[in-house]
Write an enzyme that holds these catalytic residues in place. Structure first.
Site, PDB file in Angstrom:
ATOM      1  N   TYR A  50      41.328   5.093  57.531  1.00 25.32           N
ATOM      2  CA  TYR A  50      40.112   4.539  56.925  1.00 25.32           C
ATOM      3  C   TYR A  50      39.981   4.918  55.449  1.00 25.32           C
ATOM      4  O   TYR A  50      38.856   4.969  54.934  1.00 25.32           O
ATOM      5  CB  TYR A  50      38.880   5.021  57.692  1.00 25.32           C
ATOM      6  CG  TYR A  50      38.596   4.234  58.971  1.00 25.32           C
ATOM      7  CD1 TYR A  50      38.345   2.859  58.928  1.00 25.32           C
ATOM      8  CD2 TYR A  50      38.544   4.861  60.211  1.00 25.32           C
ATOM      9  CE1 TYR A  50      38.059   2.133  60.079  1.00 25.32           C
ATOM     10  CE2 TYR A  50      38.256   4.138  61.372  1.00 25.32           C
ATOM     11  CZ  TYR A  50      38.006   2.780  61.296  1.00 25.32           C
ATOM     12  OH  TYR A  50      37.715   2.066  62.435  1.00 25.32           O
ATOM     13  N   PHE A  58      29.091   6.937  55.082  1.00 26.47           N
ATOM     14  CA  PHE A  58      29.312   7.115  56.520  1.00 26.47           C
ATOM     15  C   PHE A  58      30.723   7.601  56.853  1.00 26.47           C
ATOM     16  O   PHE A  58      31.075   7.724  58.027  1.00 26.47           O
ATOM     17  CB  PHE A  58      29.003   5.813  57.276  1.00 26.47           C
ATOM     18  CG  PHE A  58      29.821   4.618  56.848  1.00 26.47           C
ATOM     19  CD1 PHE A  58      31.110   4.423  57.306  1.00 26.47           C
ATOM     20  CD2 PHE A  58      29.277   3.673  55.982  1.00 26.47           C
ATOM     21  CE1 PHE A  58      31.862   3.322  56.921  1.00 26.47           C
ATOM     22  CE2 PHE A  58      30.024   2.561  55.581  1.00 26.47           C
ATOM     23  CZ  PHE A  58      31.327   2.388  56.058  1.00 26.47           C
ATOM     24  N   ARG A  86      39.270 -11.282  64.926  1.00 26.67           N
ATOM     25  CA  ARG A  86      38.007 -10.939  64.245  1.00 26.67           C
ATOM     26  C   ARG A  86      36.843 -11.738  64.853  1.00 26.67           C
ATOM     27  O   ARG A  86      35.757 -11.215  65.048  1.00 26.67           O
ATOM     28  CB  ARG A  86      38.091 -11.233  62.732  1.00 26.67           C
ATOM     29  CG  ARG A  86      39.040 -10.373  61.934  1.00 26.67           C
ATOM     30  CD  ARG A  86      38.597  -8.952  61.745  1.00 26.67           C
ATOM     31  NE  ARG A  86      37.349  -8.791  61.032  1.00 26.67           N
ATOM     32  CZ  ARG A  86      36.885  -7.598  60.636  1.00 26.67           C
ATOM     33  NH1 ARG A  86      37.577  -6.487  60.864  1.00 26.67           N
ATOM     34  NH2 ARG A  86      35.729  -7.495  60.014  1.00 26.67           N
ATOM     35  N   THR A  92      30.491  -6.537  62.443  1.00 23.82           N
ATOM     36  CA  THR A  92      30.555  -5.070  62.485  1.00 23.82           C
ATOM     37  C   THR A  92      29.322  -4.479  63.163  1.00 23.82           C
ATOM     38  O   THR A  92      29.438  -3.582  64.002  1.00 23.82           O
ATOM     39  CB  THR A  92      30.644  -4.526  61.038  1.00 23.82           C
ATOM     40  OG1 THR A  92      31.720  -5.192  60.364  1.00 23.82           O
ATOM     41  CG2 THR A  92      30.877  -3.020  61.028  1.00 23.82           C
ATOM     42  N   ARG A 103      31.708  -7.179  70.406  1.00 26.93           N
ATOM     43  CA  ARG A 103      30.656  -6.308  69.855  1.00 26.93           C
ATOM     44  C   ARG A 103      29.264  -6.801  70.234  1.00 26.93           C
ATOM     45  O   ARG A 103      28.384  -6.004  70.552  1.00 26.93           O
ATOM     46  CB  ARG A 103      30.811  -6.198  68.339  1.00 26.93           C
ATOM     47  CG  ARG A 103      31.996  -5.302  67.934  1.00 26.93           C
ATOM     48  CD  ARG A 103      32.354  -5.517  66.493  1.00 26.93           C
ATOM     49  NE  ARG A 103      33.234  -4.500  65.950  1.00 26.93           N
ATOM     50  CZ  ARG A 103      33.764  -4.572  64.737  1.00 26.93           C
ATOM     51  NH1 ARG A 103      33.514  -5.612  63.961  1.00 26.93           N
ATOM     52  NH2 ARG A 103      34.565  -3.610  64.299  1.00 26.93           N
ATOM     53  N   ASN A 113      31.041   0.749  67.589  1.00 24.05           N
ATOM     54  CA  ASN A 113      31.103  -0.697  67.813  1.00 24.05           C
ATOM     55  C   ASN A 113      32.349  -1.128  68.591  1.00 24.05           C
ATOM     56  O   ASN A 113      32.822  -2.244  68.464  1.00 24.05           O
ATOM     57  CB  ASN A 113      30.942  -1.457  66.484  1.00 24.05           C
ATOM     58  CG  ASN A 113      31.983  -1.062  65.460  1.00 24.05           C
ATOM     59  OD1 ASN A 113      32.878  -0.262  65.749  1.00 24.05           O
ATOM     60  ND2 ASN A 113      31.907  -1.628  64.274  1.00 24.05           N
ATOM     61  N   HIS A 116      38.174  -2.142  66.876  1.00 28.24           N
ATOM     62  CA  HIS A 116      38.616  -2.350  65.499  1.00 28.24           C
ATOM     63  C   HIS A 116      39.576  -3.534  65.479  1.00 28.24           C
ATOM     64  O   HIS A 116      40.285  -3.772  66.456  1.00 28.24           O
ATOM     65  CB  HIS A 116      39.357  -1.106  64.976  1.00 28.24           C
ATOM     66  CG  HIS A 116      40.060  -1.357  63.677  1.00 28.24           C
ATOM     67  ND1 HIS A 116      39.403  -1.275  62.470  1.00 28.24           N
ATOM     68  CD2 HIS A 116      41.336  -1.742  63.400  1.00 28.24           C
ATOM     69  CE1 HIS A 116      40.268  -1.592  61.501  1.00 28.24           C
ATOM     70  NE2 HIS A 116      41.435  -1.881  62.043  1.00 28.24           N
TER      71      HIS A 116
HETATM   72  P1  GDP Z   1      34.970  -3.642  60.455  1.00 27.05           P
HETATM   73  O1  GDP Z   1      36.143  -4.166  59.669  1.00 27.05           O
HETATM   74  O2  GDP Z   1      34.146  -4.741  61.093  1.00 27.05           O
HETATM   75  O3  GDP Z   1      35.366  -2.571  61.458  1.00 27.05           O
HETATM   76  O4  GDP Z   1      33.951  -2.949  59.422  1.00 27.05           O
HETATM   77  P2  GDP Z   1      34.170  -2.020  58.126  1.00 27.05           P
HETATM   78  O5  GDP Z   1      35.600  -2.049  57.675  1.00 27.05           O
HETATM   79  O6  GDP Z   1      33.116  -2.397  57.148  1.00 27.05           O
HETATM   80  O7  GDP Z   1      33.816  -0.555  58.647  1.00 27.05           O
HETATM   81  C1  GDP Z   1      34.732   0.218  59.380  1.00 27.05           C
HETATM   82  C2  GDP Z   1      33.998   0.938  60.473  1.00 27.05           C
HETATM   83  O8  GDP Z   1      33.113   1.894  59.912  1.00 27.05           O
HETATM   84  C3  GDP Z   1      33.094   0.052  61.345  1.00 27.05           C
HETATM   85  O9  GDP Z   1      33.777  -0.644  62.350  1.00 27.05           O
HETATM   86  C4  GDP Z   1      32.130   1.078  61.904  1.00 27.05           C
HETATM   87  O10 GDP Z   1      32.705   1.820  62.997  1.00 27.05           O
HETATM   88  C5  GDP Z   1      31.930   1.999  60.709  1.00 27.05           C
HETATM   89  N1  GDP Z   1      30.789   1.585  59.877  1.00 27.05           N
HETATM   90  C6  GDP Z   1      30.670   0.482  59.080  1.00 27.05           C
HETATM   91  N2  GDP Z   1      29.491   0.433  58.457  1.00 27.05           N
HETATM   92  C7  GDP Z   1      28.827   1.564  58.857  1.00 27.05           C
HETATM   93  C8  GDP Z   1      27.531   2.110  58.541  1.00 27.05           C
HETATM   94  O11 GDP Z   1      26.745   1.528  57.763  1.00 27.05           O
HETATM   95  N3  GDP Z   1      27.207   3.277  59.157  1.00 27.05           N
HETATM   96  C9  GDP Z   1      28.051   3.933  60.014  1.00 27.05           C
HETATM   97  N4  GDP Z   1      27.640   5.093  60.577  1.00 27.05           N
HETATM   98  N5  GDP Z   1      29.267   3.453  60.325  1.00 27.05           N
HETATM   99  C10 GDP Z   1      29.652   2.286  59.761  1.00 27.05           C
END
Ligand code: GDP
Length: 140
Positions: A50, A58, A86, A92, A103, A113, A116
C-alpha cells in the site's frame, strides 16, 4: 484484451467466513482464478503493498487491519478482468457500493471492506508480482 488482476479477501472477510462466498461470486462472473494462496502478511509486506497510500491519514490503521489476520491472495484472468472485477467488488465505501456487489452486500466499513482488487494495468502488474512468482500462476 485478456488481462490479469490481483485480488485479496481481506482479514474481515476471512474472520466472517466469506472466502467461499467471494470466490463463488468471482467464478459466477466468469473470471478465471489462475493462482490462489493464504498468507499472514507482515507489517513490512502490507506497507510495501500500500506504499501509494503512505501519506494518507488512514495508512497506519490500514496496515494494522491488513495484518490483523490472514488474507487470501489470488490472481484472476479474463477479458477486461481488471474493470470487471472492480465492478464486481463495488465502491471502496460499502455505503456507496451498489447492492449486488461484494462490498455493497458484505463489507463492514470503508476500511474493513472485505476485498481488494487492482485498479489498473500498471497496478495489476506490480501487485501480482509483489505476491506471486511466475511459476505460481497457472495458465489454463
Ligand atoms: P480501493 O482501491 O477501492 O481498495 O480503495 P483505495 O485504494 O482508495 O484504498 C485502499 C484501502 O484503504 C481501501 O480498500 C480501504 O481498506 C482503505 N481505506 C480507503 N479509504 C479509507 C478511509 O478513508 N479510512 C480508512 N480507515 N480506510 C480507508
Amino acid at each position: 484484451m485478456v488481462e490479469r488482476t490481483l485480488g485479496i479477501v481481506k482479514p474481515d472477510g476471512i474472520r466472517r467466513g466469506l472466502i467461499g462466498e467471494v470466490l463463488r461470486r468471482i467464478e459466477g462472473a466468469g473470471l478465471k482464478i489462475v493462482a490462489l494462496k493464504m498468507r499472514q502478511l507482515t507489517a513490512g509486506e502490507a506497507e510495501g503493498f500500500y506504499y501509494v497510500h503512505k501519506e494518507k491519514p488512514f495508512f497506519k490503521d490500514l496496515v494494522n487491519f491488513m495484518t490483523s489476520g490472514p488474507v487470501v491472495l489470488f490472481v484472476l484472468e479474463g477479458e477486461n478482468a481488471i474493470e470487471r472485477y472492480r465492478q464486481l467488488m463495488g465502491a471502496t465505501d460499502p455505503k456507496k457500493a451498489e447492492k449486488g456487489t461484494i462490498r455493497g452486500d458484505l463489507a463492514e466499513s470503508i476500511q474493513c471492506n472485505t476485498v481488494h482488487g487492482s485498479d489498473g494495468p500498471e497496478t495489476a502488474k506490480f501487485e501480482i508480482s509483489y505476491f506471486f512468482s511466475q511459476t505460481e500462476i497457472i495458465t489454463r
